[in-house]
Structures are given as C-alpha cells and as structure tokens.
Design an enzyme around this catalytic site. Sequence first.
Site, short mmCIF file in Angstrom:
data_model
loop_
_atom_site.label_atom_id
_atom_site.label_comp_id
_atom_site.label_asym_id
_atom_site.label_seq_id
_atom_site.Cartn_x
_atom_site.Cartn_y
_atom_site.Cartn_z
N ARG A 131 0.78 -0.97 -5.94
CA ARG A 131 -0.41 -0.29 -6.47
C ARG A 131 -1.29 0.17 -5.31
O ARG A 131 -1.72 -0.64 -4.49
CB ARG A 131 -1.17 -1.30 -7.33
CG ARG A 131 -2.36 -0.78 -8.10
CD ARG A 131 -2.72 -1.76 -9.20
NE ARG A 131 -1.60 -1.82 -10.13
CZ ARG A 131 -1.35 -0.90 -11.06
NH1 ARG A 131 -2.15 0.14 -11.22
NH2 ARG A 131 -0.30 -1.01 -11.84
N GLU A 174 -9.74 -3.26 10.24
CA GLU A 174 -10.54 -2.04 10.07
C GLU A 174 -10.26 -1.08 11.22
O GLU A 174 -10.16 -1.50 12.38
CB GLU A 174 -12.04 -2.39 10.03
CG GLU A 174 -12.47 -2.69 8.60
CD GLU A 174 -13.60 -3.70 8.51
OE1 GLU A 174 -13.42 -4.79 9.08
OE2 GLU A 174 -14.63 -3.39 7.89
N ASP A 207 -3.79 16.49 -7.12
CA ASP A 207 -3.63 15.06 -7.38
C ASP A 207 -2.23 14.90 -8.00
O ASP A 207 -2.02 15.24 -9.17
CB ASP A 207 -4.72 14.59 -8.35
CG ASP A 207 -4.61 13.11 -8.68
OD1 ASP A 207 -3.54 12.52 -8.45
OD2 ASP A 207 -5.60 12.55 -9.19
N LYS A 231 3.43 4.87 -9.31
CA LYS A 231 3.93 5.44 -10.57
C LYS A 231 5.39 5.84 -10.35
O LYS A 231 6.23 4.95 -10.16
CB LYS A 231 3.02 6.58 -11.01
CG LYS A 231 1.56 6.12 -11.27
CD LYS A 231 0.69 7.23 -11.80
CE LYS A 231 -0.69 6.74 -12.19
NZ LYS A 231 -1.66 6.76 -11.08
N TYR A 280 -7.42 -8.79 8.90
CA TYR A 280 -8.44 -7.74 8.94
C TYR A 280 -8.02 -6.69 9.95
O TYR A 280 -7.64 -7.03 11.07
CB TYR A 280 -9.80 -8.31 9.35
CG TYR A 280 -10.75 -8.34 8.17
CD1 TYR A 280 -11.01 -7.18 7.45
CD2 TYR A 280 -11.39 -9.52 7.79
CE1 TYR A 280 -11.86 -7.20 6.36
CE2 TYR A 280 -12.25 -9.54 6.70
CZ TYR A 280 -12.47 -8.37 5.99
OH TYR A 280 -13.31 -8.38 4.92
N THR A 321 -1.17 8.34 -6.02
CA THR A 321 -1.03 6.90 -6.02
C THR A 321 0.40 6.61 -5.57
O THR A 321 1.23 7.52 -5.48
CB THR A 321 -1.24 6.29 -7.42
OG1 THR A 321 -0.34 6.90 -8.33
CG2 THR A 321 -2.67 6.46 -7.89
N1 DSN Z 1 -4.66 5.09 -15.28
C1 DSN Z 1 -3.73 6.04 -14.75
C2 DSN Z 1 -2.81 6.56 -15.79
O1 DSN Z 1 -2.50 5.81 -16.69
O2 DSN Z 1 -2.36 7.69 -15.70
C3 DSN Z 1 -4.38 7.15 -14.03
O3 DSN Z 1 -5.26 6.62 -13.12
#
Ligand code: DSN
Length: 432
Positions: free
Chosen positions: A232, A53, A197, A226, A51, A223
């Site tokens: 993730r 925080e 984004d 990707k 933990y 994110t």
């Molecule tokens: N679910 C993601 C995508 O496939 O682009 C976006 O959050």
Amino acid sequence: MFYLKDADPELHQILMREVGRESATLELIASENFVSYPVLEMAGGVMTNKYAEGYPGKRYYGGCEHVDEAENLARDRAKKLFNAEYVNVQPHSGSQANMAALFTFIKTGDTIMGLDLAHGGHLTHGSPVNFSGKLFNVVSYQVDRETGRVNFDEVRKLAKEYKPKLIICGGSAYPRHIEFEDFKAVVDEIGAFLMADIAHPAGLVATGLHPSPMPYCDVVTTTTHKTLRGPRGGMIMMGKDRENTFGVVAPKSGRVKNMSELIDSMVMPGIQGGPLMHIIAAKAVAFGEALQPSFKDYTSQIVQNAQSLAEAFLNKDYHLVSGGTDTHVILIDLTNKEITGKAAEKALEKAGITVNKNMVPFDERSPFITSGIRIGTPAITTRGMKEDQMLIICDLIDQVISDPENDDVISNVISIVKELCDSFPLYDDLLN
Ligand code: DSN
C-alpha cells in the site's frame, strides 16, 4: 525471540481472522489485490525501524546505506517499468502523491478540473470534502450520459470558460482507458498542466495493456497496491524532467531548479517527514516482480477476466456504465434491478463476495446508498482464476442480487464461494 502469537494472542487472532477472511472470500474490490510473500516479508521487515528523512545520498540521519540501496532500486525499477525519467517513491499514499503533485504545479486558490467523483473520479480530484476541493477552485467534468465516457466537448468547453491551471485525468471507477491524448489536446489549447492519476490501471500501464500517460502528461501519480500488486503506497513520476517554469532557483548557486527537485522537496519536507522505508523496499520488490514477463501474463488475464465478467453480466441484462470495460473495473448500474448499491454490497458480503457500492453517473441516490456496485478482477486473478470462474462468479452475484433476502440462496452461494476459494488457495502458508 517473541512472536505475535505468544506476545499478543488477541492481536494474533485478529490477524489470523483477516488472513482467513482474505483466503475464504471472493475479493472483487477493484482497488485491492494480494501481495506476494516476498513483498509481505519486506513490508514486515526491519526497515520499519529506520528514520531516513531526505533522499538516497542526502539524508538527515546516519545509518542509511541499506535503505538508500532499497530506495535507489525502487526508483530505478519504477523508471524502467513506466519509462519515466523521474520517480519519487516516498508518498505514503495516492492521496499524498496527488497532494504533492498539485502543490508543486499550482497554488492554493488556482482553478483545477477533475472528473466528478460521482462520475468515476477521486476525492483528491476536487471533491468539496477533500483538501483538493477546499484549497482549489474546482470545476468538475463529467461523463456523457449515453456513452459513459468522458465528454470531451464538455471538457473543452469548461476548460475554455474557466481556464484551469491544471487538469487531472484518471479516476477510481472509470472502466475505460484514460484518454491522455485527448486531454493533452485540451490543455495545449488553454496552456494548462496535465496531471494523470493512474492509481487504478498502473499495472496495465506498466505492461503496455493501457496507453502510457508519459508522452502527454506533465506529472503522473499512482498508488502501488492496485493492479500493480505492490504494498500500500503512492508514487509520483514524470516522463521527462525539465526546468521549472516558476523561476524557483537553488539558494546558493542560483541555478534554476528542475521540476523533479520541486516535487522531491514538496513530498519531503513539504508534506511528509520520515519515509516508510519498509514499504519503499517492498515497492522495489513488487516492481521487480512487475518487470518479469509473467506479470504481463497476469495483467492480460486481469483484463480478460474483467471482459468475460462484463459480457456475462450483459447477457443477464445488467447495465454496465460505458457498456463494458477496457481494464480491470466494471461499474454496474443497478437501477433496473430493484436493489441499491448499499443493499447489494451487504447481501453479497453475507454470501462471501466482497464488492463496494459505488455512485453511477447521474446517480439520484446519495453516496451512502448509491445505485451501483464496482467490481474488479485484480485480486481473483492473483489467485489464478480465469474465464470459467468468471462465469460462475457472475452467476453467484446475479443469484444474490436477484433474491437478496433469501437465506437459502445465500447459503448455496456461500458453499460455492468456499469451493472456488479452496480450489484457488491464497496464503496457505500463513494459515497453517
Ligand atoms: N479507495 C480507492 C479505490 O477504491 O479506488 C481510491 O483511493
């Protein structure tokens, strides 16, 4: 020491089946990738126990000296990768990064503009079924019917009419570079914030293959899993920190707080509690990988692969939204192919090829059926596939889409998919 195999054979078998699926199928979902063993090791490590925080040096729990080191490294490496003065690596996901950024810069009830989900946007950019659509007044902009690219005449017109407090640029099915500079010109005309984004092209941004949002945007979210090929999770950045414009002051000193402090406190305690320290540490590992020169070779190959695939589809009379791609994403409009996105996804899955059905701009079908499929090259590029394999993959997809009910076609495609996967192995050490 107990291992999963002995302790819980049922779940061990499920895990092994997923390793087998990832290794033995062609993964073409544009938002997915395969992390390295070091990232996997850190993500599955003991930091999951801790933990923490708060933030490094200012935690609410003792025993944080090592997780502090990991979070500091994650932040420093991300700053270097993206040329950002401020980074918060704690968001559990892209959605939570977007929620924290929105809640920091605007208030509920304010007007925002984002790319329509059916035109390549994202749920958190104002979809009525998402918190963003429920808590803000949303005006969606769309792409141009002819070019498939954002229509800036429309964006400017809507911005002047509805005066949003914030415009979001970026999306999850936009095959072209995000036009940060054009959006900046619009927000400057109306005095709004600009949020980017970059969840999809983050790895390309980090390696200079996609323009950087940092000089133009007030806040940038992403994110990490990707094109960036990390675990993730989510992240929030600013090219430059600055004093907040809302007059928020520090309680004791009366000092005007910086935007970075407002974002930090919006992430925790505003939205999240304990950070996922194993994932933050794994983000640091992935950022270290992304700082290596070989990562630029990798991301260049992602784009070359996507462009080869796009050209191959165009040669077979497929209609691609925007006519091609600048990135890792291809959006195929199947309306001239007598198959829905849903049926194409299903038939391809049967043949060992994983894609997702996707709305195309001005789609007349529902999001559950759709008229398109989205294809991406990050994961197959991680396996080492190049242009020659893209031609084969296009051919396989075309065979299935042209004759989705034909079991002989499906069997033939399955066997070629197997050959391809065997030639570009993935996670062999986990399988053996
Ligand atoms: N679910 C993601 C995508 O496939 O682009 C976006 O959050």
